[in-house]
Design a protein around this motif. Structure first.
Motif, PDB file in Angstrom:
ATOM      1  N   ALA A   1       0.857  -1.182   0.000  1.00  0.00           N
ATOM      2  CA  ALA A   1       0.000   0.000   0.000  1.00  0.00           C
ATOM      3  C   ALA A   1       0.896   1.236   0.000  1.00  0.00           C
ATOM      4  CB  ALA A   1      -0.914  -0.005   1.219  1.00  0.00           C
ATOM      5  N   GLU A   2       1.051   1.848  -1.165  1.00  0.00           N
ATOM      6  CA  GLU A   2       1.959   2.986  -1.343  1.00  0.00           C
ATOM      7  C   GLU A   2       1.400   3.887  -2.440  1.00  0.00           C
ATOM      8  OE1 GLU A   2       4.266   5.794  -1.363  1.00  0.00           O
ATOM      9  OE2 GLU A   2       5.043   4.243   0.005  1.00  0.00           O
ATOM     10  N   ASP A   3       1.234   5.196  -2.138  1.00  0.00           N
ATOM     11  CA  ASP A   3       0.611   6.092  -3.101  1.00  0.00           C
ATOM     12  C   ASP A   3       1.606   6.784  -4.029  1.00  0.00           C
ATOM     13  OD1 ASP A   3       1.477   7.551  -0.763  1.00  0.00           O
ATOM     14  OD2 ASP A   3       0.391   9.285  -1.541  1.00  0.00           O
ATOM     15  N   ASP A   4       2.893   6.725  -3.729  1.00  0.00           N
ATOM     16  CA  ASP A   4       3.904   7.299  -4.612  1.00  0.00           C
ATOM     17  C   ASP A   4       4.143   6.325  -5.760  1.00  0.00           C
ATOM     18  OD1 ASP A   4       6.350   7.933  -5.883  1.00  0.00           O
ATOM     19  OD2 ASP A   4       7.101   8.950  -4.100  1.00  0.00           O
ATOM     20  N   PRO A   5       3.719   6.663  -6.985  1.00  0.00           N
ATOM     21  CA  PRO A   5       3.805   5.693  -8.092  1.00  0.00           C
ATOM     22  C   PRO A   5       5.235   5.271  -8.426  1.00  0.00           C
ATOM     23  CG  PRO A   5       3.192   7.866  -8.912  1.00  0.00           C
ATOM     24  CD  PRO A   5       3.107   7.936  -7.422  1.00  0.00           C
ATOM     25  N   THR A   6       6.173   6.206  -8.331  1.00  0.00           N
ATOM     26  CA  THR A   6       7.570   5.868  -8.648  1.00  0.00           C
ATOM     27  C   THR A   6       8.123   4.861  -7.649  1.00  0.00           C
ATOM     28  OG1 THR A   6       7.921   8.064  -9.617  1.00  0.00           O
ATOM     29  CG2 THR A   6       9.881   6.791  -9.018  1.00  0.00           C
TER      30      THR A   6
END
Length: 232
Positions: free
Chosen positions: A10-15
């Motif tokens: 669960a991580e919102d930073d796409p890079t």
């Protein structure tokens, strides 16, 4: 062919999410990515995972809330939090919400992989989804998913360490469990070297008393460890 270990990221930073997903897959894991807290919560509560990696700064539903709800619903699921906040308060809040470990950004992937491996080894030692969710032995009923224990239908109140200890003994019923294995099961509970040995006899004594009437007993195998068996 063995089933690959399944992780939720669960991580919102796409890079960062793309990089972590690629590295984790290269390390042999099956990775499902959620870019916000609402999706992460839904997946954790409705799909099988071996471990969850949760960024605290998620949109829609914050990571701490996801963590609390996932831990309440699936207490045996190992959870690792990622945070850009290196404050003591942030770390304590995450651990108190049910996280098993945390990693502060920025970090190197080998450290994440090592922490994931350590959590999975501990989970396999003290209980994983592949094991019986409800185990019955003698008059004892042990519900791992619901985190409930009962003797003859009467609830048994267990502290977190007593729960881990009984889970470990039940999973090796009829076999000796060493003090080293118990020390690993208690890892992450704030133990300093030497404290496990000092506290273990106390917890064994308490657990023996709580198992009275279950038809089970804990035998000390001198020099080796402890063995759960039918009471004589």
């Amino acid at each position: 062919m063995s089933t690959p270990t399944r992780l939720l990221l669960a991580e919102d930073d796409p890079t960062l999410a793309d990089a972590l997903s690629a590295n984790l897959r290269q390390a042999g894991f099956e990775v499902v990515h959620a870019d916000n807290g609402a999706v992460a919560e839904y997946l954790l509560l409705n799909q099988p995972f071996d471990l969850g990696i949760i960024d605290l700064g998620l949109p829609m539903v914050d990571g701490l809330t996801v963590l609390k709800r996932a831990h309440a619903a699936r207490p045996a699921l190992p959870l690792l939090i990622l945070t850009a906040l290196d404050s003591l308060e942030s770390r304590v809040a995450g651990l108190n919400a049910g996280a098993d470990d945390y990693l502060t950004k920025p970090f190197d992937f080998p450290e994440l992989e090592a922490r994931v491996g350590a959590l999975l080894r501990r989970a396999r030692l003290v209980g994983t989804p592949a094991r019986q969710p409800v185990q019955t032995s003698g008059q004892l009923s042990f519900d791992r998913e619901g985190r409930r224990a009962a003797i003859g239908g009467s609830p048994v109140d267990l502290s977190p360490r007593e729960w881990l200890l009984l889970d470990l003994l039940l999973s090796h019923e009829g076999k000796v469990v060493t003090k080293e294995q118990i020390g690993q099961a208690w890892a992450g509970e704030g133990n300093e070297p030497g404290t496990v040995a000092g506290a273990l006899e106390v917890y064994i004594h308490r657990l023996r008393r709580k198992l009275e009437g279950s038809g089970l007993g804990i035998r000390t195998v001198r020099g080796l460890g402890y063995l759960l068996e039918a009471a004589g």
